[in-house]
Scaffold this motif. Structure first.
Motif, mmCIF file in Angstrom:
data_model
loop_
_atom_site.group_PDB
_atom_site.id
_atom_site.type_symbol
_atom_site.label_atom_id
_atom_site.label_comp_id
_atom_site.label_asym_id
_atom_site.label_seq_id
_atom_site.Cartn_x
_atom_site.Cartn_y
_atom_site.Cartn_z
ATOM 1 N N ASP A 156 -37.795 -3.888 -16.998
ATOM 2 C CA ASP A 156 -37.563 -5.109 -17.776
ATOM 3 C C ASP A 156 -36.058 -5.365 -17.884
ATOM 4 N N SER A 157 -35.655 -6.603 -17.672
ATOM 5 C CA SER A 157 -34.231 -6.944 -17.724
ATOM 6 C C SER A 157 -33.589 -6.591 -19.057
ATOM 7 N N GLY A 158 -34.393 -6.492 -20.092
ATOM 8 C CA GLY A 158 -33.876 -6.130 -21.405
ATOM 9 C C GLY A 158 -33.310 -4.719 -21.462
ATOM 10 N N SER A 177 -37.161 -10.369 -15.118
ATOM 11 C CA SER A 177 -37.557 -10.873 -16.434
ATOM 12 C C SER A 177 -39.017 -11.325 -16.464
ATOM 13 N N SER A 179 -30.588 -18.915 -13.690
ATOM 14 C CA SER A 179 -30.609 -17.655 -14.449
ATOM 15 C C SER A 179 -29.383 -16.797 -14.205
#
Length: 212
Positions: free
Chosen positions: A138-140, A122, A162
């Motif tokens: 990206d963690s998204g 992230s 997290s």
């Protein structure tokens, strides 16, 4: 040649844990150039009683001869089949800090048919950088990668604060197995399996049996 019996649909936790340790020893012995290994040698490396080792292995077929030992290639293949580790299994690594980098750089996963198919973080400063041949994503984009790359396991190498959010994202993406390197206690649905690894706890466990 080994004559194998059909393996049971479901191993007990204890048998699966011991077979995993045998697999580790056999893999290393093969790398050392050994062709055969005895139950006593496996016992020396695992601290599991040699009689228990022979009993575990004989459950699945006839392997080895008294005084000769086991053929490492044959036994490796059979244990991998029993543990269903043949073929390639894709995993996602979430967390590209020092621990994540060590995990991503280790050759151990590939030796057992485990492929780190995606790495996420992230932190915008880490996204786009490389770990070995992998670009940190990206963690998204986690859910998208799980679908595209048929990822079945998520590995958490993130801070404890997290971990639950990352676990929720993995579960929401369809992942049913999570390997947790954080110190967090994860709350997941009943059909999701969580394995938590804590080196300090493992060391305390070893010390208990050494000191008592």
């Amino acid at each position: 040649m080994a004559t194998a019996s059909p393996s049971p649909d479901r191993l007990t936790v204890g048998v699966a844990a011991r077979l995993s340790r045998y697999l580790q020893v056999l893999t290393q012995a093969k790398k050392m150039g050994k062709d055969r290994i005895s139950s006593q040698e496996i016992s020396d490396y695992t601290n599991i009683n040699a009689t228990q080792i022979r009993r575990d292995i004989s459950t699945f077929g006839k392997f080895g001869k008294r005084g000769v030992g086991y053929n490492i290639d044959s036994l490796l293949g059979e244990i991998r089949k029993i543990l269903r580790t043949q073929g390639q299994h894709n995993i996602a690594l979430v967390g590209a800090g020092r621990l994540g980098q060590a995990i991503a750089s280790s050759p151990i996963f590939a030796e057992h048919g485990i492929n780190i198919a995606a790495v996420f973080d992230s932190d915008p400063d880490k996204v786009g950088r490389m770990i070995g041949s992998m670009e940190i994503g990206d963690s998204g984009r986690l859910a998208e990668a799980v679908r595209e790359k048929n990822i079945i396991v998520g590995v958490l190498a993130v801070p404890a604060e997290s971990a639950q959010q990352v676990a929720d994202n993995l579960v929401g993406s369809g992942v049913k197995i999570i390997f947790n390197y954080s110190e967090a206690l994860l709350d997941v649905p009943g059909d999701v399996t969580v394995h938590t690894s804590n080196p300090a706890v493992d060391l305390l466990h070893a010390l208990y049996f050494h000191l008592t």
